[in-house]
Enzyme design. Structure first.
Site, short mmCIF file in Angstrom:
data_model
loop_
_atom_site.label_atom_id
_atom_site.label_comp_id
_atom_site.label_asym_id
_atom_site.label_seq_id
_atom_site.Cartn_x
_atom_site.Cartn_y
_atom_site.Cartn_z
CE LYS A 1 55.59 31.85 -23.56
NZ LYS A 1 55.87 30.83 -22.55
NE ARG A 23 49.68 32.32 -19.22
CZ ARG A 23 50.90 31.86 -18.90
NH1 ARG A 23 51.17 30.59 -19.02
NH2 ARG A 23 51.81 32.68 -18.46
NE ARG A 79 62.51 32.97 -15.48
CZ ARG A 79 61.36 32.67 -16.09
NH1 ARG A 79 61.22 32.87 -17.38
NH2 ARG A 79 60.36 32.19 -15.39
NE ARG A 118 59.75 36.34 -12.79
CZ ARG A 118 59.29 35.91 -13.96
NH1 ARG A 118 59.76 36.43 -15.07
NH2 ARG A 118 58.39 34.97 -14.03
NE ARG A 136 56.08 29.85 -14.03
CZ ARG A 136 56.99 30.53 -13.33
NH1 ARG A 136 56.63 31.39 -12.41
NH2 ARG A 136 58.27 30.35 -13.57
#
Ligand SMILES: [Zn+2]
Length: 235
Positions: free
Chosen positions: A54, A131, A165, A209, A220
């Site tokens: 996204k 959400r 990532r 991260r 998640r």
């Protein structure tokens, strides 16, 4: 909001940045926006599970259309880096891979939307919000949403992309070292997603991260999947 139903775009599994459909969409968006340049008509929402991309899509469209890309993830990270009263509470929740309460997210987002309005911003692309149905209802009370885009991707690929990532600790650039190359089976389409590699001067400064571990990513996704049906049904 019922009027949005016809405008809900569902990207098929496996669309990548280099695949044609998304580029066709961005170009047609671009011409319609130029046509409506003076109207406040880019008020979009990107839905999709954590890690689906996204942020990347919303970011590219945001530069193309000249409206801010507002990610709740960035709002949260901004607050975490401050010494505000919310900061410590946020850190605990995020490090456990839990989702933030509607109330907290909405406080951060309202603050951002008001600041944008004061600065003359002409719309927004929301990424990561709403959400839940409750959030969607709350959002509608304060602003209007023109378009909802729901991105989908296979779960094993999402996990691989999340673990790939990287962020440059110097310039803050976002990259991805995961290289996805899945052969199509039984006549189905394969999936190729090239890594998004950093320029040479960022290479030695890449960090991961703290919430991009496999356990946190899976947690998640689990939470997201619990809520998914009800949320998409809302629009
Ligand atoms: Zn850098």
């Amino acid at each position: 909001m019922a009027a949005l139903t016809n405008r809900l775009l569902r990207a098929k599994n496996g669309l990548t940045f280099s695949s044609l459909p998304i580029f066709k969409i961005t170009r047609s968006f671009s011409s319609s926006i130029i046509h409506n340049k003076d109207k406040n008509n880019v008020q979009w929402v990107f839905l999709g599970c954590p890690g689906v991309g996204k942020g990347t899509y919303a970011g590219r469209l945001s530069s193309l259309l000249g409206v801010p890309h507002i990610s709740t993830g960035d709002l949260v990270r901004h607050e975490l880096s401050s010494s505000g009263p919310l900061s410590q509470e946020l850190a605990q929740i995020v490090n456990q891979g839990k989702l933030l309460s509607d109330e907290i997210i909405f406080r951060l987002l309202s603050k951002r939307l008001k600041a944008g309005e004061a600065n003359g911003e002409s719309g927004f692309i929301l990424d990561g919000f709403p959400r839940t149905i409750k959030q969607a209802e709350t959002l509608e009370k304060v602003t209007h949403v023109d378009l909802v885009i729901n991105l989908k991707l296979r779960e094993d690929v999402i996990i691989e992309k999340c673990l790939g990532r990287r962020i440059c600790s110097q310039c803050g650039g976002n990259f991805n070292v995961a290289s996805i190359d899945i052969k199509g089976e039984n006549g189905g389409r394969g999936m190729v997603m090239a890594p998004l590699l950093p320029p040479p001067n960022c290479e030695s400064k890449l960090i991961t991260r703290s919430d991009d571990t496999e356990d946190v990513v899976k947690e998640r996704l689990r939470i997201y999947n619990e809520m998914r049906m009800s949320k998409v049904t809302y629009w």
